[in-house]
Scaffold this motif. Structure first.
Motif, PDB file in Angstrom:
ATOM      1  N   MET A 197       0.868  28.945   5.022  1.00  0.00           N
ATOM      2  CA  MET A 197      -0.542  28.224   4.643  1.00  0.00           C
ATOM      3  C   MET A 197      -2.028  28.954   5.228  1.00  0.00           C
ATOM      4  SD  MET A 197       0.548  24.330   5.036  1.00  0.00           S
ATOM      5  CE  MET A 197       2.054  24.661   6.800  1.00  0.00           C
TER       6      MET A 197
ATOM      7  N   ARG B 279      -2.197  20.486   5.308  1.00  0.00           N
ATOM      8  CA  ARG B 279      -3.725  21.014   6.553  1.00  0.00           C
ATOM      9  C   ARG B 279      -2.998  20.289   7.345  1.00  0.00           C
ATOM     10  NH1 ARG B 279      -6.941  21.060   1.306  1.00  0.00           N
ATOM     11  NH2 ARG B 279      -7.193  22.860   1.692  1.00  0.00           N
TER      12      ARG B 279
ATOM     13  N   ARG C 100       0.537  22.401   9.650  1.00  0.00           N
ATOM     14  CA  ARG C 100      -0.122  23.181  10.154  1.00  0.00           C
ATOM     15  C   ARG C 100      -1.083  23.273  11.026  1.00  0.00           C
ATOM     16  NH1 ARG C 100      -4.122  27.477   9.678  1.00  0.00           N
ATOM     17  NH2 ARG C 100      -2.965  29.017   9.753  1.00  0.00           N
TER      18      ARG C 100
ATOM     19  N   LEU D 226       3.217  29.069   9.718  1.00  0.00           N
ATOM     20  CA  LEU D 226       1.993  28.923   9.821  1.00  0.00           C
ATOM     21  C   LEU D 226       1.388  29.983   8.410  1.00  0.00           C
ATOM     22  CD1 LEU D 226       1.286  29.551  13.435  1.00  0.00           C
ATOM     23  CD2 LEU D 226       0.618  27.341  11.991  1.00  0.00           C
TER      24      LEU D 226
ATOM     25  N   ALA E  47      -8.645  26.055   7.680  1.00  0.00           N
ATOM     26  CA  ALA E  47      -7.731  25.602   8.314  1.00  0.00           C
ATOM     27  C   ALA E  47      -8.250  26.337  10.237  1.00  0.00           C
ATOM     28  CB  ALA E  47      -6.496  26.653   8.291  1.00  0.00           C
TER      29      ALA E  47
END
Length: 298
Positions: free
Chosen positions: A213, A168, A171, A210, A4
């Motif tokens: 994840m 993903r 995010r 946020l 990430a």
């Protein structure tokens, strides 16, 4: 896809200093944060899916006013909690170890959204005296969800790799967009509270997204799959009193879900809330905390 993207240092995102953690018997680390009155009546807060302990910040001031020690753990794979294949049937064991770690022998439980089933699963713990649900997901047999939630549930079962890419991407976008982007997944408009202005609520919601994840999407995907399958207990099995609060403009959990849950619980009250999904938490959170205050059990 790679790891990430880094979160800008200027973003309002809790770091390790906001949470504490302890080791479970199997060696996993379970993280949690506390809010409200440290000397008050303990209440276990079960965050949504996706979600994290951060969303409990919205109830910090009501908890303080009600004399509630709000305990908000990150479930496995969320925030600073290590991942594991924990099911709805397993979660009460983790919760019991957390309560024991904090030397708590009596508590209430509050579940928001996808955290509702996890709060209800804790009915079997002798420490849990009362439960409150805020816009809670229901079992597949009664729980109607929005189209997006149905789609996510299907992907979690049949194409988890695709769902992982979606999370993903969300995010990645959330890091770069205004906080209102994250709010759009749970509310039609940004609510205000007695203690928090709308812009701070939005920042909390984005930080919640946020943090959920921070370790990747595996924990969220597992929970989405669990919530789309039959539960390991029935609503009729739950003997502790349960207070159900359901938004009547909720686009994430159909208003009929709250009604159906309350009708099947042996000892339940129901309150319709004139709000959307996130608004149910901010508008009825105060009443939910009051509902789980210690009372004599029958």
């Amino acid at each position: 896809m790679g790891s990430a993207p880094p979160i800008p240092a200027t973003d309002w995102l809790p770091d390790d200093s906001e949470t504490e953690s302890f080791s479970l018997p199997d060696g996993r680390r379970l993280a949690y944060a506390t809010y409200g009155d440290a000397d008050g009546y303990p209440v276990l807060f079960c965050h949504g899916t996706p979600g994290s302990h951060v969303i409990a910040r919205l109830l910090a001031e009501p908890a303080r006013q009600h004399g509630v020690h709000l305990i908000a753990p990150d479930r496995p794979g969320i925030g600073n909690s290590e991942d594991a294949s924990v099911t709805l049937e397993d979660w009460p064991d983790d919760a019991a170890y957390l309560l024991s770690h904090l030397d708590i022998d009596a508590a209430g439980a509050v579940g928001f959204s996808g955290g509702g089933p996890f709060a209800l699963a804790c009915h079997r713990l002798p420490e849990i005296e009362r439960i409150a649900l805020l816009g809670s997901s229901g079992p597949p047999s009664v729980g109607a969800t929005g189209r997006v939630q149905q789609f996510v549930g299907a992907l979690s079962r049949h194409a988890p790799w695709a769902l992982g890419r979606i999370f993903r991407l969300q995010r990645w976008v959330a890091v770069r967009r205004d906080p209102s982007y994250a709010v759009g997944f749970v509310a039609e408009e940004i609510p205000e509270t007695d203690a928090l202005a709308a812009d701070e609520v939005a920042r909390i919601v984005r930080a919640d997204m946020l943090t959920a994840m921070a370790r990747g999407p595996s924990g969220i995907i597992r929970e989405q799959r669990l919530l789309s399958q039959p539960w390991p207990f029935t609503l009729e099995d739950i003997s502790v009193p349960v207070s159900v609060f359901q938004g009547q403009s909720d686009a994430n959990v159909a208003p009929s879900t709250g009604t159906a849950i309350a009708q099947r619980l042996p000892d339940a009250s129901f309150e319709a809330v004139d709000s959307d999904h996130l608004g149910t938490l901010t508008a009825a959170g105060n009443d939910a905390l009051a509902a789980v205050q210690r009372r004599t059990r029958v």
